[in-house]
Design a protein around this motif. Sequence first.
Motif, PDB file in Angstrom:
ATOM      1  N   GLU A 182      12.398   8.778  -1.744  1.00 50.23           N
ATOM      2  CA  GLU A 182      11.052   8.867  -1.182  1.00 50.23           C
ATOM      3  C   GLU A 182      10.023   8.290  -2.145  1.00 50.23           C
ATOM      4  O   GLU A 182       9.060   7.640  -1.721  1.00 50.23           O
ATOM      5  CB  GLU A 182      10.712  10.324  -0.860  1.00 50.23           C
ATOM      6  CG  GLU A 182       9.436  10.498  -0.060  1.00 50.23           C
ATOM      7  CD  GLU A 182       9.488   9.764   1.278  1.00 50.23           C
ATOM      8  OE1 GLU A 182       8.425   9.240   1.693  1.00 50.23           O
ATOM      9  OE2 GLU A 182      10.564   9.698   1.892  1.00 50.23           O
ATOM     10  N   ALA A 183      10.234   8.523  -3.441  1.00 53.00           N
ATOM     11  CA  ALA A 183       9.302   7.992  -4.434  1.00 53.00           C
ATOM     12  C   ALA A 183       9.303   6.466  -4.411  1.00 53.00           C
ATOM     13  O   ALA A 183       8.251   5.822  -4.508  1.00 53.00           O
ATOM     14  CB  ALA A 183       9.660   8.502  -5.824  1.00 53.00           C
ATOM     15  N   ARG A 184      10.491   5.870  -4.288  1.00 52.83           N
ATOM     16  CA  ARG A 184      10.573   4.413  -4.257  1.00 52.83           C
ATOM     17  C   ARG A 184       9.970   3.867  -2.970  1.00 52.83           C
ATOM     18  O   ARG A 184       9.295   2.827  -2.986  1.00 52.83           O
ATOM     19  CB  ARG A 184      12.037   3.972  -4.391  1.00 52.83           C
ATOM     20  CG  ARG A 184      12.240   2.464  -4.335  1.00 52.83           C
ATOM     21  CD  ARG A 184      11.404   1.722  -5.352  1.00 52.83           C
ATOM     22  NE  ARG A 184      11.491   0.281  -5.191  1.00 52.83           N
ATOM     23  CZ  ARG A 184      10.569  -0.587  -5.596  1.00 52.83           C
ATOM     24  NH1 ARG A 184       9.466  -0.142  -6.190  1.00 52.83           N
ATOM     25  NH2 ARG A 184      10.719  -1.887  -5.411  1.00 52.83           N
ATOM     26  N   ARG A 185      10.180   4.543  -1.858  1.00 54.69           N
ATOM     27  CA  ARG A 185       9.570   4.107  -0.599  1.00 54.69           C
ATOM     28  C   ARG A 185       8.047   4.125  -0.710  1.00 54.69           C
ATOM     29  O   ARG A 185       7.362   3.210  -0.224  1.00 54.69           O
ATOM     30  CB  ARG A 185      10.020   5.002   0.560  1.00 54.69           C
ATOM     31  CG  ARG A 185      11.428   4.733   1.060  1.00 54.69           C
ATOM     32  CD  ARG A 185      11.731   5.596   2.285  1.00 54.69           C
ATOM     33  NE  ARG A 185      10.794   5.334   3.363  1.00 54.69           N
ATOM     34  CZ  ARG A 185      10.912   4.331   4.229  1.00 54.69           C
ATOM     35  NH1 ARG A 185      11.923   3.472   4.138  1.00 54.69           N
ATOM     36  NH2 ARG A 185      10.032   4.177   5.198  1.00 54.69           N
ATOM     37  N   THR A 186       7.521   5.153  -1.342  1.00 50.74           N
ATOM     38  CA  THR A 186       6.078   5.246  -1.530  1.00 50.74           C
ATOM     39  C   THR A 186       5.568   4.097  -2.383  1.00 50.74           C
ATOM     40  O   THR A 186       4.525   3.494  -2.085  1.00 50.74           O
ATOM     41  CB  THR A 186       5.701   6.587  -2.192  1.00 50.74           C
ATOM     42  OG1 THR A 186       6.096   7.659  -1.323  1.00 50.74           O
ATOM     43  CG2 THR A 186       4.209   6.681  -2.451  1.00 50.74           C
ATOM     44  N   GLU A 187       6.319   3.766  -3.440  1.00 58.24           N
ATOM     45  CA  GLU A 187       5.918   2.665  -4.313  1.00 58.24           C
ATOM     46  C   GLU A 187       5.995   1.322  -3.589  1.00 58.24           C
ATOM     47  O   GLU A 187       5.117   0.468  -3.759  1.00 58.24           O
ATOM     48  CB  GLU A 187       6.786   2.635  -5.566  1.00 58.24           C
ATOM     49  CG  GLU A 187       6.383   1.563  -6.580  1.00 58.24           C
ATOM     50  CD  GLU A 187       4.921   1.633  -6.975  1.00 58.24           C
ATOM     51  OE1 GLU A 187       4.313   0.562  -7.179  1.00 58.24           O
ATOM     52  OE2 GLU A 187       4.368   2.750  -7.078  1.00 58.24           O
ATOM     53  N   VAL A 188       7.017   1.137  -2.753  1.00 61.87           N
ATOM     54  CA  VAL A 188       7.120  -0.103  -1.985  1.00 61.87           C
ATOM     55  C   VAL A 188       5.933  -0.233  -1.032  1.00 61.87           C
ATOM     56  O   VAL A 188       5.352  -1.310  -0.869  1.00 61.87           O
ATOM     57  CB  VAL A 188       8.448  -0.161  -1.203  1.00 61.87           C
ATOM     58  CG1 VAL A 188       8.453  -1.343  -0.226  1.00 61.87           C
ATOM     59  CG2 VAL A 188       9.627  -0.277  -2.159  1.00 61.87           C
ATOM     60  N   ARG A 189       5.562   0.875  -0.401  1.00 62.16           N
ATOM     61  CA  ARG A 189       4.400   0.861   0.491  1.00 62.16           C
ATOM     62  C   ARG A 189       3.139   0.473  -0.272  1.00 62.16           C
ATOM     63  O   ARG A 189       2.297  -0.281   0.234  1.00 62.16           O
ATOM     64  CB  ARG A 189       4.230   2.240   1.147  1.00 62.16           C
ATOM     65  CG  ARG A 189       5.252   2.537   2.242  1.00 62.16           C
ATOM     66  CD  ARG A 189       5.152   3.981   2.719  1.00 62.16           C
ATOM     67  NE  ARG A 189       3.845   4.288   3.259  1.00 62.16           N
ATOM     68  CZ  ARG A 189       3.457   4.041   4.515  1.00 62.16           C
ATOM     69  NH1 ARG A 189       4.320   3.486   5.369  1.00 62.16           N
ATOM     70  NH2 ARG A 189       2.251   4.352   4.929  1.00 62.16           N
ATOM     71  N   ARG A 190       3.002   0.970  -1.490  1.00 61.61           N
ATOM     72  CA  ARG A 190       1.843   0.600  -2.305  1.00 61.61           C
ATOM     73  C   ARG A 190       1.872  -0.888  -2.644  1.00 61.61           C
ATOM     74  O   ARG A 190       0.838  -1.556  -2.617  1.00 61.61           O
ATOM     75  CB  ARG A 190       1.813   1.427  -3.594  1.00 61.61           C
ATOM     76  CG  ARG A 190       1.486   2.899  -3.402  1.00 61.61           C
ATOM     77  CD  ARG A 190       1.219   3.547  -4.747  1.00 61.61           C
ATOM     78  NE  ARG A 190       1.011   4.984  -4.619  1.00 61.61           N
ATOM     79  CZ  ARG A 190       1.802   5.906  -5.154  1.00 61.61           C
ATOM     80  NH1 ARG A 190       2.862   5.522  -5.858  1.00 61.61           N
ATOM     81  NH2 ARG A 190       1.539   7.191  -5.007  1.00 61.61           N
ATOM     82  N   GLU A 191       3.048  -1.399  -2.995  1.00 55.48           N
ATOM     83  CA  GLU A 191       3.171  -2.818  -3.327  1.00 55.48           C
ATOM     84  C   GLU A 191       2.790  -3.689  -2.131  1.00 55.48           C
ATOM     85  O   GLU A 191       2.105  -4.712  -2.270  1.00 55.48           O
ATOM     86  CB  GLU A 191       4.603  -3.125  -3.776  1.00 55.48           C
ATOM     87  CG  GLU A 191       4.978  -2.487  -5.116  1.00 55.48           C
ATOM     88  CD  GLU A 191       6.457  -2.632  -5.423  1.00 55.48           C
ATOM     89  OE1 GLU A 191       7.173  -3.268  -4.619  1.00 55.48           O
ATOM     90  OE2 GLU A 191       6.904  -2.104  -6.455  1.00 55.48           O
ATOM     91  N   ILE A 192       3.258  -3.285  -0.951  1.00 60.32           N
ATOM     92  CA  ILE A 192       2.923  -4.025   0.263  1.00 60.32           C
ATOM     93  C   ILE A 192       1.409  -3.979   0.496  1.00 60.32           C
ATOM     94  O   ILE A 192       0.782  -4.994   0.830  1.00 60.32           O
ATOM     95  CB  ILE A 192       3.668  -3.446   1.477  1.00 60.32           C
ATOM     96  CG1 ILE A 192       5.180  -3.681   1.347  1.00 60.32           C
ATOM     97  CG2 ILE A 192       3.138  -4.041   2.780  1.00 60.32           C
ATOM     98  CD1 ILE A 192       6.009  -2.957   2.387  1.00 60.32           C
ATOM     99  N   ALA A 193       0.815  -2.804   0.328  1.00 60.76           N
ATOM    100  CA  ALA A 193      -0.625  -2.655   0.550  1.00 60.76           C
ATOM    101  C   ALA A 193      -1.425  -3.539  -0.391  1.00 60.76           C
ATOM    102  O   ALA A 193      -2.394  -4.200   0.029  1.00 60.76           O
ATOM    103  CB  ALA A 193      -1.026  -1.187   0.370  1.00 60.76           C
ATOM    104  N   ARG A 194      -1.023  -3.581  -1.669  1.00 63.40           N
ATOM    105  CA  ARG A 194      -1.746  -4.416  -2.629  1.00 63.40           C
ATOM    106  C   ARG A 194      -1.638  -5.895  -2.263  1.00 63.40           C
ATOM    107  O   ARG A 194      -2.611  -6.643  -2.357  1.00 63.40           O
ATOM    108  CB  ARG A 194      -1.195  -4.169  -4.036  1.00 63.40           C
ATOM    109  CG  ARG A 194      -1.466  -2.768  -4.563  1.00 63.40           C
ATOM    110  CD  ARG A 194      -0.904  -2.591  -5.958  1.00 63.40           C
ATOM    111  NE  ARG A 194      -1.007  -1.206  -6.396  1.00 63.40           N
ATOM    112  CZ  ARG A 194       0.017  -0.439  -6.737  1.00 63.40           C
ATOM    113  NH1 ARG A 194       1.241  -0.932  -6.677  1.00 63.40           N
ATOM    114  NH2 ARG A 194      -0.165   0.806  -7.127  1.00 63.40           N
ATOM    115  N   ALA A 195      -0.441  -6.311  -1.858  1.00 57.35           N
ATOM    116  CA  ALA A 195      -0.250  -7.710  -1.466  1.00 57.35           C
ATOM    117  C   ALA A 195      -1.070  -8.039  -0.219  1.00 57.35           C
ATOM    118  O   ALA A 195      -1.694  -9.105  -0.131  1.00 57.35           O
ATOM    119  CB  ALA A 195       1.231  -7.981  -1.213  1.00 57.35           C
TER     120      ALA A 195
END
Length: 218
Positions: A15-28
């Motif tokens: 879940e932590a990695r999914r949250t981080e991926v979502r953040r990466e997508i949002a920043r991009a």
Amino acid sequence: MTAAGGRTGRPPLTEARRTEVRREIARAAVDLFVTHGVTSTTGEQIGRAVGLSARTLWRYFPTKESCVTPLFSEGIDTLTAFLREWPSGEPLDRALDAWLTTGPDLTGGPDEATVRALVRLTRTEPGLRAVWLQTYDEAEPAFARALAERSGLPPDDLRVTIRAAMFNAALRAAVEHYAWRDAAARTPQVARDERATAKRELEATLRQALATAAEGVR
């Protein structure tokens, strides 16, 4: 490779990695939206920016506009935490001083100038506007729970519901006021001292808005 239970392929993300991926997508996504515009940005471009296929990207977000949701919701989460931790009987201005001293991320983004530009886009981009308003609509129950815990009232008590709506509206109005004014003079490429000044301006606007909403709250 086959796991002991017969499962093949990559292990599921935590879940932590999914949250981080979502953040990466949002920043991009926000970088592309601000630089190229929402209409000219595709899901494929957002995915490429973070090393994902468009098919994988749509597993995280249903539309390209919704990719920025974490940047909106994380700022709201900081206020929810503040409301939950606000000591009963302590004046709001004193509690806000203590909270703001810790340096909370009020915009939820990696660069306040960029997030400010994103909020400005919600004024002209219907898809982003819908995501922006939906984020606040979904935040209101969280505000209500935080205020209910503080006051000892049920979350569905009318007084709690009204106060949650007021805090919700105050936060949105503060961020929009901060983002929309002097838009022509601001760009994502502001200098470090300008970013520090911008943060102080946001804190001052937020303080004024929340103080208005908190009148009568004990």
